[in-house]
Design a protein around this motif. Structure first.
Motif, PDB file in Angstrom:
ATOM      1  N   ILE A   4      33.387 -43.347 -15.818  1.00 51.37           N
ATOM      2  CA  ILE A   4      33.707 -42.190 -14.992  1.00 51.37           C
ATOM      3  C   ILE A   4      33.204 -42.476 -13.582  1.00 51.37           C
ATOM      4  O   ILE A   4      32.002 -42.434 -13.316  1.00 51.37           O
ATOM      5  CB  ILE A   4      33.071 -40.897 -15.547  1.00 51.37           C
ATOM      6  N   GLU A  62      32.816 -41.895  -9.434  1.00 50.45           N
ATOM      7  CA  GLU A  62      32.393 -40.711  -8.683  1.00 50.45           C
ATOM      8  C   GLU A  62      33.573 -39.799  -8.360  1.00 50.45           C
ATOM      9  O   GLU A  62      33.489 -38.580  -8.522  1.00 50.45           O
ATOM     10  CB  GLU A  62      31.696 -41.145  -7.387  1.00 50.45           C
ATOM     11  N   GLN A 113      34.861 -37.480 -11.376  1.00 49.20           N
ATOM     12  CA  GLN A 113      33.927 -36.633 -12.115  1.00 49.20           C
ATOM     13  C   GLN A 113      34.461 -35.227 -12.352  1.00 49.20           C
ATOM     14  O   GLN A 113      34.271 -34.656 -13.422  1.00 49.20           O
ATOM     15  CB  GLN A 113      32.580 -36.587 -11.383  1.00 49.20           C
ATOM     16  N   TYR A 140      36.770 -35.310 -15.231  1.00 48.04           N
ATOM     17  CA  TYR A 140      36.088 -35.532 -16.506  1.00 48.04           C
ATOM     18  C   TYR A 140      35.468 -34.242 -17.026  1.00 48.04           C
ATOM     19  O   TYR A 140      35.514 -33.950 -18.217  1.00 48.04           O
ATOM     20  CB  TYR A 140      35.008 -36.597 -16.353  1.00 48.04           C
ATOM     21  N   PHE A 155      28.723 -44.065 -16.066  1.00 50.64           N
ATOM     22  CA  PHE A 155      28.831 -43.072 -14.994  1.00 50.64           C
ATOM     23  C   PHE A 155      28.396 -43.704 -13.675  1.00 50.64           C
ATOM     24  O   PHE A 155      27.343 -44.360 -13.605  1.00 50.64           O
ATOM     25  CB  PHE A 155      27.943 -41.861 -15.281  1.00 50.64           C
ATOM     26  N   ILE A 183      26.156 -33.047 -18.119  1.00 50.97           N
ATOM     27  CA  ILE A 183      27.497 -32.591 -17.784  1.00 50.97           C
ATOM     28  C   ILE A 183      27.549 -31.073 -17.906  1.00 50.97           C
ATOM     29  O   ILE A 183      27.257 -30.519 -18.968  1.00 50.97           O
ATOM     30  CB  ILE A 183      28.562 -33.187 -18.733  1.00 50.97           C
ATOM     31  N   ILE A 207      28.289 -33.352 -12.524  1.00 52.87           N
ATOM     32  CA  ILE A 207      27.684 -34.423 -13.322  1.00 52.87           C
ATOM     33  C   ILE A 207      26.485 -34.940 -12.549  1.00 52.87           C
ATOM     34  O   ILE A 207      26.626 -35.431 -11.430  1.00 52.87           O
ATOM     35  CB  ILE A 207      28.696 -35.556 -13.578  1.00 52.87           C
TER      36      ILE A 207
END
Length: 264
Positions: free
Chosen positions: A103, A105, A108, A111, A140, A177, A182
């Motif tokens: 994932i 930046e 995010q 997601y 991440f 999350i 995030i």
């Protein structure tokens, strides 16, 4: 015992009867391990789509799962369907388990909205990370500097899914999350109230704050990081040492000159 509590208990009973991990069970019915964990802890309700999937995949009587009435399995050859399902899970794991979704930046926000959507997860870039071939992991990309000097912006962390939040050790560095975003933080529990997480930054400029567990969608414990950030501390130290050596040399020269004058 309430109806919701009974349903979650029967869901756990079913999974244990089939000798399946949360990951294998959730993969089989097309939801995330986090979504299954919330169902088993009663933090979310069983949707009609998920109920239908459980019934179709495992040949389960919906009335038994929801109300505890009737036979557990529907009529038909349970053993054959279970054998075929397990083989499907094994085959999928052999092909896919070594690849970890990432994932970035800029992805995010997407997601957060779609982390429980299997089709969305299939669109993410995946990578093979040595040493993390087995398990449920995510990559991440870190944004912001709240965790410096432990983690720097744009570094990528390898994170393992936490299915039982009660087992988190205080001080663990986690990816949290929530609908708000995030974030990477050190995670602590209130001793008096397990309904909140205390989130602490390693950067002293950022304040510690709390977040209700009800607002947490997923938790991932950071296990490692991938970095292209090379801190220049050693270079700075080398420069300081060079300057110090120069100063010492100058002092020695001055001392020698003073000594010569005294002798004269």
């Amino acid at each position: 015992m309430t109806k919701r509590e009974s349903t979650k208990s029967r869901l756990i009973q079913l999974r244990e009867l089939l000798s399946l991990s949360q990951k294998d069970f959730s993969d089989s019915i097309g939801i995330t391990q986090g979504a299954l964990s919330r169902l088993e802890t009663g933090k979310s309700k069983l949707s009609l789509d998920t109920l239908t999937q459980i019934s179709q995949v495992f040949n389960i009587n919906c009335n038994w799962l929801i109300n505890g009435q009737g036979n557990q399995f529907l009529s038909g050859n349970k053993n054959n369907s279970e054998s075929e399902r397990k083989q499907s899970v094994i085959t999928r794991d052999i092909n896919d388990s070594i690849l970890i979704p990432m994932i970035k930046e800029e992805a995010q926000a997407g997601y957060i909205k779609n982390c429980q959507d299997v089709e969305y997860l299939k669109t993410l870039d995946v990578y093979k990370i040595p040493g993390y071939e087995e398990g449920n992991y995510r990559l991440f990309e870190i944004s912001g500097d709240s965790m410096t000097p432990t983690i720097y912006p744009r570094e990528i962390v390898v994170s393992e899914f936490i299915d039982d939040w009660d087992k988190i050790e205080n001080g663990s560095i986690c990816i949290v999350i929530s609908e708000e975003g995030i974030i990477a933080k050190r995670v602590y529990f209130y001793e008096e109230d397990k309904g909140f997480l205390i989130l602490k930054s390693d950067n002293a400029e950022f304040k510690t704050y709390s977040l209700p567990l009800s607002e947490v969608i997923e938790l991932w414990k950071i296990q490692a990081k991938i970095t292209s950030v090379f801190v220049k501390n050693h270079l700075v130290d080398a420069n300081k040492m060079e300057a110090l050596e120069s100063d010492i040399k100058t002092l020695k020269e001055q001392v020698q000159k003073l000594s010569q004058k005294v002798e004269e």
